[in-house]
Write a protein that holds these residues in place. Structure first.
Motif, short mmCIF file in Angstrom:
data_model
loop_
_atom_site.label_atom_id
_atom_site.label_comp_id
_atom_site.label_asym_id
_atom_site.label_seq_id
_atom_site.Cartn_x
_atom_site.Cartn_y
_atom_site.Cartn_z
N THR A 16 0.98 -1.12 -0.07
CA THR A 16 0.05 0.18 0.27
C THR A 16 0.61 1.33 -0.64
OG1 THR A 16 -0.45 0.08 2.90
CG2 THR A 16 -1.75 -1.16 1.18
N LEU A 17 0.45 2.17 -0.35
CA LEU A 17 1.20 3.86 -0.47
C LEU A 17 0.41 4.55 0.81
CD1 LEU A 17 3.49 5.36 -2.09
CD2 LEU A 17 1.57 6.30 -3.44
N ILE A 18 1.09 5.00 0.79
CA ILE A 18 -0.15 5.80 2.09
C ILE A 18 0.06 7.15 1.79
CG2 ILE A 18 -0.12 7.02 4.11
CD1 ILE A 18 1.34 4.66 5.66
N VAL A 19 -1.25 8.08 1.37
CA VAL A 19 -0.90 9.23 0.50
C VAL A 19 -2.29 10.07 1.46
CG1 VAL A 19 -1.57 11.31 -1.33
CG2 VAL A 19 -0.18 9.03 -1.77
N GLU A 20 -1.88 11.49 2.32
CA GLU A 20 -2.85 12.45 3.13
C GLU A 20 -3.27 11.26 3.90
OE1 GLU A 20 -5.15 13.93 -0.30
OE2 GLU A 20 -3.79 16.16 0.22
N ASN A 21 -2.44 10.62 5.05
CA ASN A 21 -3.26 9.54 5.53
C ASN A 21 -4.34 8.40 5.25
OD1 ASN A 21 -1.84 10.26 7.81
ND2 ASN A 21 -3.31 12.31 7.99
N ASN A 22 -3.80 8.32 4.16
CA ASN A 22 -4.96 6.81 3.56
C ASN A 22 -4.45 6.26 2.68
OD1 ASN A 22 -7.51 8.24 3.57
ND2 ASN A 22 -6.33 10.26 1.94
N THR A 40 -20.63 9.40 -8.86
CA THR A 40 -19.97 9.53 -8.21
C THR A 40 -18.16 10.25 -8.59
OG1 THR A 40 -21.12 9.30 -6.52
CG2 THR A 40 -19.50 10.68 -6.45
N HIS A 41 -18.48 11.33 -9.20
CA HIS A 41 -16.64 12.45 -9.24
C HIS A 41 -16.55 13.18 -8.36
CE1 HIS A 41 -16.49 9.49 -12.73
NE2 HIS A 41 -17.45 8.92 -13.09
N THR A 42 -15.03 13.22 -7.82
CA THR A 42 -15.06 14.42 -7.21
C THR A 42 -13.35 15.23 -7.80
OG1 THR A 42 -13.33 13.28 -5.36
CG2 THR A 42 -16.13 13.95 -5.08
N SER A 43 -13.20 16.61 -8.07
CA SER A 43 -12.18 16.63 -7.87
C SER A 43 -11.13 16.88 -6.69
CB SER A 43 -12.14 18.14 -9.44
OG SER A 43 -10.89 18.45 -9.44
N CYS A 44 -10.14 16.63 -7.31
CA CYS A 44 -8.22 17.33 -6.61
C CYS A 44 -7.32 17.96 -7.20
CB CYS A 44 -8.03 15.56 -5.88
SG CYS A 44 -6.64 16.82 -4.79
N PRO A 45 -7.02 19.45 -6.56
CA PRO A 45 -6.68 19.72 -7.39
C PRO A 45 -4.70 19.81 -7.81
CG PRO A 45 -7.02 21.17 -5.10
CD PRO A 45 -7.66 19.83 -5.19
N TRP A 46 -4.53 18.71 -6.45
CA TRP A 46 -2.78 18.46 -7.50
C TRP A 46 -3.36 16.74 -7.31
CZ3 TRP A 46 -0.20 14.24 -4.86
CH2 TRP A 46 -0.29 14.26 -4.02
N LYS A 47 -3.93 15.54 -7.22
CA LYS A 47 -4.67 14.33 -7.75
C LYS A 47 -5.38 14.22 -9.36
CE LYS A 47 -5.68 13.44 -3.90
NZ LYS A 47 -5.58 12.99 -2.40
N GLU A 74 0.62 13.93 -13.13
CA GLU A 74 1.79 14.27 -12.46
C GLU A 74 2.81 14.10 -11.56
OE1 GLU A 74 5.06 12.88 -14.01
OE2 GLU A 74 3.98 12.95 -15.58
N LEU A 75 2.22 15.14 -10.02
CA LEU A 75 2.76 15.01 -9.13
C LEU A 75 2.36 13.93 -8.10
CD1 LEU A 75 1.58 18.78 -7.90
CD2 LEU A 75 3.62 17.68 -8.31
N LYS A 77 1.48 10.31 -9.64
CA LYS A 77 1.65 8.98 -10.64
C LYS A 77 2.40 7.88 -10.28
CE LYS A 77 6.49 10.55 -11.52
NZ LYS A 77 7.62 10.85 -12.65
N GLY A 78 2.36 8.30 -8.32
CA GLY A 78 2.02 6.89 -7.30
C GLY A 78 0.95 6.40 -7.48
N ILE A 79 0.12 7.11 -7.51
CA ILE A 79 -1.23 6.30 -6.67
C ILE A 79 -2.18 5.74 -7.72
CG2 ILE A 79 -1.86 7.82 -4.65
CD1 ILE A 79 -3.91 9.50 -6.11
N LYS A 80 -1.49 6.00 -9.66
CA LYS A 80 -2.00 5.45 -10.47
C LYS A 80 -2.23 3.65 -10.66
CE LYS A 80 -2.23 5.52 -15.37
NZ LYS A 80 -4.13 6.04 -15.39
N GLY A 81 -3.63 3.82 -11.20
CA GLY A 81 -4.36 1.93 -10.36
C GLY A 81 -4.05 1.16 -9.35
N ARG A 82 -4.45 2.54 -8.38
CA ARG A 82 -4.67 2.20 -6.61
C ARG A 82 -5.70 2.61 -6.15
NH1 ARG A 82 0.03 0.56 -3.65
NH2 ARG A 82 1.74 0.34 -5.25
N VAL A 83 -6.27 2.13 -5.54
CA VAL A 83 -7.88 2.34 -4.63
C VAL A 83 -7.45 2.62 -3.05
CG1 VAL A 83 -10.11 1.62 -4.16
CG2 VAL A 83 -8.83 0.75 -6.12
#
Length: 93
Positions: A16-22, A40-47, A74-75, A77-83
């Motif tokens: 697992t990869l931890i980003v923003e405590n997730n 449902t879709h939401t937008s994150c300014p950096w993800k 690009e910032l 890219k480590g979470i691509k393909g992750r849930v």
């Protein structure tokens, strides 16, 4: 790590990869039978733009309790393909 909801393991991985405590689990580690696509879709300014899954276990639903980014910035890219999870989903060892 295990993601658990409604007393059921819905994802399990040593990677697992931890980003923003997730914890972001590899997509191949989720138990797809418990995941239903959501509109449902939401937008994150950096993800980027997140898409969601509704969890369904033993007839109970947890709407939009899992999310992923089909396309990431690009910032992020480590979470691509992750849930990742929230809404009463427990992540533990």
């Amino acid at each position: 790590m295990k993601a658990i909801w409604n007393n059921t393991v819905i994802a399990e991985s040593d990677d697992t990869l931890i980003v923003e405590n997730n914890h972001y689990f590899p997509a191949e580690s989720i138990k797809k039978e418990y995941f239903k696509c959501s509109d449902t879709h939401t937008s994150c300014p950096w993800k980027g733009t997140a898409s969601y899954y509704t969890l369904e276990v033993d007839g109970k639903q947890n709407p939009d309790a899992a999310w992923y980014y089909p396309e990431v910035s690009e910032l992020a890219k480590g979470i691509k393909g992750r849930v990742a999870f929230w809404k009463d989903v427990t992540v533990e060892k």
